[in-house]
Design a protein around this motif. Structure first.
Motif, PDB file in Angstrom:
ATOM      1  N   LYS A   1       0.803  -1.175   0.006  1.00  0.00           N
ATOM      2  CA  LYS A   1      -0.072   0.254   0.084  1.00  0.00           C
ATOM      3  C   LYS A   1       0.659   1.246   0.132  1.00  0.00           C
ATOM      4  CE  LYS A   1      -4.327  -1.205   0.609  1.00  0.00           C
ATOM      5  NZ  LYS A   1      -5.825  -0.877  -0.079  1.00  0.00           N
ATOM      6  N   ILE A   2       1.975   1.256   0.870  1.00  0.00           N
ATOM      7  CA  ILE A   2       2.920   2.479   0.765  1.00  0.00           C
ATOM      8  C   ILE A   2       3.590   2.683  -0.548  1.00  0.00           C
ATOM      9  CG2 ILE A   2       5.120   3.322   1.988  1.00  0.00           C
ATOM     10  CD1 ILE A   2       4.071   1.825   4.387  1.00  0.00           C
TER      11      ILE A   2
ATOM     12  N   ARG B   1       1.173   4.151  -2.989  1.00  0.00           N
ATOM     13  CA  ARG B   1       0.563   5.334  -2.776  1.00  0.00           C
ATOM     14  C   ARG B   1       1.903   6.357  -3.193  1.00  0.00           C
ATOM     15  NH1 ARG B   1      -3.813   8.250  -1.333  1.00  0.00           N
ATOM     16  NH2 ARG B   1      -3.222  10.176  -0.291  1.00  0.00           N
ATOM     17  N   LEU B   2       3.145   5.890  -3.013  1.00  0.00           N
ATOM     18  CA  LEU B   2       4.352   6.452  -3.252  1.00  0.00           C
ATOM     19  C   LEU B   2       4.136   6.803  -4.830  1.00  0.00           C
ATOM     20  CD1 LEU B   2       8.030   5.804  -2.210  1.00  0.00           C
ATOM     21  CD2 LEU B   2       7.439   6.133  -4.421  1.00  0.00           C
TER      22      LEU B   2
ATOM     23  N   VAL C   1       1.378   9.146  -6.233  1.00  0.00           N
ATOM     24  CA  VAL C   1       1.617  10.598  -6.061  1.00  0.00           C
ATOM     25  C   VAL C   1       2.401  11.331  -6.846  1.00  0.00           C
ATOM     26  CG1 VAL C   1       0.971  10.695  -3.344  1.00  0.00           C
ATOM     27  CG2 VAL C   1       3.278  10.520  -4.028  1.00  0.00           C
TER      28      VAL C   1
ATOM     29  N   LEU D   1      12.186   5.388   1.648  1.00  0.00           N
ATOM     30  CA  LEU D   1      11.332   5.649   0.448  1.00  0.00           C
ATOM     31  C   LEU D   1      11.597   6.684  -0.202  1.00  0.00           C
ATOM     32  CD1 LEU D   1       8.319   5.040   2.658  1.00  0.00           C
ATOM     33  CD2 LEU D   1       9.084   3.479   0.898  1.00  0.00           C
ATOM     34  N   ASP D   2      12.389   7.509   0.327  1.00  0.00           N
ATOM     35  CA  ASP D   2      12.769   8.502  -0.471  1.00  0.00           C
ATOM     36  C   ASP D   2      13.827   8.239  -1.590  1.00  0.00           C
ATOM     37  OD1 ASP D   2      11.320  10.276   1.124  1.00  0.00           O
ATOM     38  OD2 ASP D   2      12.897  10.828   2.304  1.00  0.00           O
TER      39      ASP D   2
ATOM     40  N   GLU E   1      11.684   7.181  -4.271  1.00  0.00           N
ATOM     41  CA  GLU E   1      11.091   7.944  -4.997  1.00  0.00           C
ATOM     42  C   GLU E   1      11.859   8.632  -5.958  1.00  0.00           C
ATOM     43  OE1 GLU E   1       9.277  10.675  -2.201  1.00  0.00           O
ATOM     44  OE2 GLU E   1       7.809  11.381  -3.605  1.00  0.00           O
TER      45      GLU E   1
END
Lengths: 118, 350, 483
Positions: free
Chosen positions: A15-16, A19-20, A23, A107-108, A111
């Motif tokens: 899910k995370i 979402r990442l 966005v 997570l960055d 991204e």
């Protein structure tokens, strides 16, 4: 819209990551195993595949090889709990792997990778 | 023994059997409902966390909404099992993430239930609750309870003290090496692994001051722990500490040293030292490990290998012969094996 | 002649002594089962709690954990060899290697493996053999990166134990897991099995076993148990209950007091250095798993080193049980011979103070209750027939005692099923549980007498030195799902 496929058995990471990806303006297909993949999915060209390597009934290396073979994609990112250096080397030996992230993940970084390649 | 006595006995055991049947039925019904409830909580939590970490500015996720949703799936103070499950999910998530999002999560956890559940557990009497409470406190980085947790570092229960010692590493980082190698009781391999990993994930920059101070320890587990730290952080300057222990009298310390040295490539001088050690280590299994390391990390030293070919252990000799054979010295291996037969013996070779 | 027999059986002392012997033997056995239930529940609960602090996810991401080689011997398994190897390769463990030992198969197993996994032949001249085995002809490694964890040893036929020894020789890992190529192993089995090795701090774990389940007629997909079904026939169905009871009650209880003498050959983990130290499996006995475990224990007792043999309650390995009475008899005949041989080899242990509990408790238990039970049952049947013939049986009392013993037996089986249903989610449908209970209650009538017959047959062969090997164990294979 460019598409990203996320395959993670762990629902929370799935899910995370979904979402990442969303966005960051990608169309995301998030599944928990390859069984959930439709024929349509197998024909679409994914900008990224973000996948784990631990799934039932298939060895980690074979799983990655299978994903590379059956799903058209440009970049493959591995996000996994089994992130030892030895595994990392073996995964990269399969070639055409864009990135390998061992849990715990920043997570960055993922991204940034997505943004850099897209 | 009378017939009536046996009949009574039969009635008693039948009653026990019936109790078991009822228990099985209750267990099955409970499990079915419970699984459904847990699934609901997991889905809700996954959705909350993902939306919280990547919040939509147009439709922000508010803390009040989060709390309402958790309440709706059964996260209430009275329902301890559900709360405990939520804590497990929280820990699982926290352990997965690093960087800025780690702190975002920490902030989220401070605002949602279960507010003090972990701290309450450490004041309980049973080891299981205590150890679980400590684990939850350090995994969710609730540093405000640090002092309460440290009290348990020498607890007589192995799980309680183990969790407390790991908590020390999580909260104090490298400075915890002031205590760890000097603990009174032995620590397990798993604890060593966990300490090294927590240091690596949470304090990636080595603080040599604490590491060097800890070298003075005479505890065997302390030595093993320090070697594992050197290995994990690839501290090339500290290789001598590992080398010192290659000849340690304790088998397991030597084993750890051999395991750790394999991470490093060494200079010729140091490799010569390893070759000397190889000849002095009395255990053939460990000699084989060292031989493999020497072979994979240095150029072929024919004199060294030829010397080993005349050693006592047949399996090691076979290993050495293989190395020489595969590296252009077939004739030396043949010469060695032929010379073992008397000159006038009839060999079955052409 | 008949008069003499009558005199013997009707003698007051003989009658009384026989009665008391069977009564106290039964009471002793039941007391032990009862203690087993208590010890096992304690062990399972403790195990569950302990696993909270060292979860599978923690281990899968850890560095510095011991490396594991899984050794699977295969003999003429060409029909299923590819699926089996793929299944074994999919086991999740970061430092894992699969060593498949082709034990001189006469079918096309090796050719199939070479073709599927693109195997490349390597020289086997320099393989070291700390444990002597039949000649290893070649070593095969895959040329494909995705199969780097696979090694195939091609050797001359020497039997299962010999093939396992060859694999142990070749392995370079700290731990070795011995199994069969046709077993279905749970994906996280190694992560769970390694747990005791990581957690123990004052004893050495010399062997670790996990529960084994019967999975006849279950559905398998990609080498993974997709749908666990109960067998269609009574014989394997009763074995499901028998295995649950044996592993959950028996092994867990003995594990709790560190009295385990057996880690099943179908799935056991050992430290490689210790197995080599005792020269591996004994290829001369058909009970090589029991024999190895006892030898490892003896080694540690003789060296006076603290050690443990542990069992995990979870079912980590699925296998196919004998589908009918014929094969069941062959299997139990072999087990009985293996037990006979092993107890004979280690007879020195019997009440030997040097071996402490092993000499005073564990070995005598195996001798009196594991080895002795079929003999006692067999003698019991003879006595009943004889006493009945001479009209010495009070039938009302006999029926009541039989009913009591039967219900107590049912309680133990029901307790095992309850513990299994409570702790594991394998059999979760009411129909399955009812069928299991029914099978358990029919066991004493339709299954157990056959078992005793098989065991007695094995003893008979040993007494009269009738040569017999492993015997053939025909397997139907699991149902394979394509969807």
């Amino acid at each position: 819209m460019r598409k990203v496929l996320v395959i993670q058995e762990d629902l929370i990471i799935l899910k995370i990551l979904e979402r990442l990806v969303t966005v960051n303006h990608f169309d995301c297909k998030a599944i928990r195993s390859l069984d959930a993949l439709t024929i349509e999915d197998q024909q679409s060209d994914f900008e990224f595949i973000i996948t784990d390597i631990l799934f039932e009934g298939i060895a980690p290396l074979e799983f990655v090889a299978q994903v590379q073979e059956i799903i058209p994609h440009k970049n493959l990112l591995v996000v996994t709990n089994m992130g030892q250096d030895k595994i990392k080397k073996e995964i990269f030996a399969l070639k055409d792997i864009t990135g390998f992230y061992a849990v715990p993940i920043d997570l960055d970084e993922i991204e940034a990778t997505i943004q850099a390649y897209s | 023994m009378t017939e009536a006595g046996v009949l009574l006995f039969i009635q008693c055991v039948l009653a026990i059997l019936v109790i078991y049947w009822i228990s099985i039925a209750i267990t099955m019904v409970y499990r079915k409902n419970r699984m459904r409830a847990l699934e609901r909580i997991e889905h809700t939590f996954a959705d909350i966390v993902s939306r919280y970490l990547y919040n939509n500015e147009d439709d922000p996720l508010l803390i009040s909404e989060i709390n309402d949703r958790l309440k709706a799936v059964g996260i209430r103070k009275g329902n301890r099992n559900n709360v405990q499950y939520l804590i497990r999910l929280m820990i699982r998530t926290q352990r997965t993430i690093l960087g800025e999002n780690y702190y975002k999560l920490k902030k989220l956890y401070a605002q949602i239930p279960p507010y003090n559940a972990s701290f309450t557990k450490i004041s309980k009497w049973g080891w299981y609750s205590r150890a679980r409470g400590i684990r939850e406190i350090y995994e969710m980085n609730q540093s405000q309870y640090m002092n309460e947790v440290f009290k348990f570092q020498n607890n007589k229960n192995v799980f309680v003290r183990r969790e407390a010692q790991i908590a020390m590493v999580v909260f104090m980082g490298w400075e915890s090496l002031r205590f760890l190698p000097y603990l009174k009781r032995n620590i397990t391999l798993w604890q060593q692994i966990k300490i090294v990993e927590k240091l690596y994930d949470l304090y990636p920059k080595p603080e040599m001051k604490w590491l060097k101070r800890a070298y003075k320890t005479d505890k065997l587990f302390g030595k093993k722990l320090l070697m594992r730290i050197i290995r994990k952080f690839e501290l090339h300057t500290e290789i001598p500490f590992i080398m010192e222990h290659l000849e340690h009298p304790d088998y397991e310390v030597r084993e750890t040293a051999i395991y750790c040295i394999q991470t490093f490539a060494l200079s010729t001088e140091r490799m010569d030292y390893i070759k000397d050690v190889y000849e002095r280590v009395a255990n053939p299994v460990q000699q084989a490990q060292l031989l493999n390391y020497i072979y994979e990390n240095s150029d072929i030293d024919v004199d060294f290998y030829l010397r080993q070919l005349h050693g006592d252990n047949d399996e090691l000799k076979l290993n050495v012969a293989e190395i020489l054979w595969n590296n252009g010295h077939k004739e030396k291996v043949q010469e060695f094996y032929y010379q073992q037969y008397p000159e006038n013996s009839n060999l079955n070779v052409e | 002649m008949l008069n003499n027999i009558e005199k013997f059986f009707s003698g007051e002392y003989v009658f009384l002594a026989t009665n008391y012997f069977f009564f106290f033997y039964g009471i002793a056995l039941m007391t032990m089962y009862f203690a087993g239930v208590i010890l096992a529940s304690r062990a399972i609960s403790r195990n569950k709690k302990k696993s909270r602090f060292l979860q599978v996810n923690d281990i899968v991401s850890a560095t510095d954990i011991p490396s594991v080689s899984l050794i699977a011997p295969a003999y003429n398994e060409g029909l299923t060899i590819i699926e089996n190897v793929k299944s074994l390769l999919s086991i999740q463990y970061p430092y894992y290697e699969l060593i498949l030992v082709n034990d001189g198969s006469k079918d096309d197993s090796l050719e199939k493996l070479i073709k599927e996994f693109k195997l490349e032949r390597r020289d086997a001249t320099f393989i070291t053999q700390p444990i002597p085995t039949a000649t290893v002809k070649y070593v095969y490694k895959s040329t494909l990166s995705k199969y780097t964890h696979l090694t195939v040893l091609d050797k001359n036929n020497g039997g299962r134990a010999d093939a396992l020894n060859a694999g142990i020789n070749f392995a370079t890992s700290e731990l070795v897991v011995c199994t069969d190529a046709d077993c279905i192993i749970e994906q996280d089995a190694l992560l769970k099995m390694v747990r005791p090795y990581l957690e123990e701090y004052h004893s050495e774990i010399i062997a670790c076993g996990g529960g084994i389940g019967i999975a006849n007629d279950s559905v398998v997909k990609n080498g993974v148990m997709k749908e666990l079904r109960l067998p269609n026939n009574l014989v394997p169905m009763v074995q499901v209950v028998e295995y649950i009871r044996a592993f959950l009650l028996g092994r867990m209880a003995w594990s709790e007091i560190n009295g385990l003498m057996l880690v099943s050959g179908a799935f056991g983990m050992y430290p490689r250095k210790r197995v080599i130290e005792v020269s591996g499996f004994d290829a001369k006995t058909v009970g090589e798993d029991l024999e190895l475990c006892i030898r490892l224990r003896r080694l540690m007792e003789e060296k006076e080193l603290p050690y443990k043999v542990v069992y995990l309650p979870e079912t980590l390995c699925w296998t196919e049980g004998p589908p009918d009475y014929d094969i069941l008899i062959k299997q139990r005949d072999r087990w009985a011979r293996g037990l006979w041989e092993t107890l004979k080899i280690h007879r020195k242990l019997f009440f030997n103070p040097k071996y402490r509990y092993m000499g005073f408790l564990y070995y005598p238990y195996w001798l009196f209750f594991e080895f002795g039970a079929p003999i006692v049952e067999f003698l019991g049947i003879i006595c009943i027939i004889a006493f009945a013939f001479f009209g010495m049986i009070n039938w009302t009392m006999a029926v009541l005692l039989f009913t009591a013993a039967y219900i107590v037996g049912c309680i133990f089986s029901t307790a095992a099923i309850f513990m299994y249903v409570k702790n594991f989610n394998h059999y979760n449908k009411p129909k399955q549980v009812i069928e299991l209970l029914l099978a358990a209650y029919l066991e004493p009538f339709l299954y157990h007498p056959i078992l005793v017959y098989g065991q007695m047959k094995g003893y008979y062969k040993k007494i009269f030195r009738i040569k017999s090997g492993w015997g053939t164990m025909t397997r139907k294979g699991f149902k394979v799902s394509d969807t």
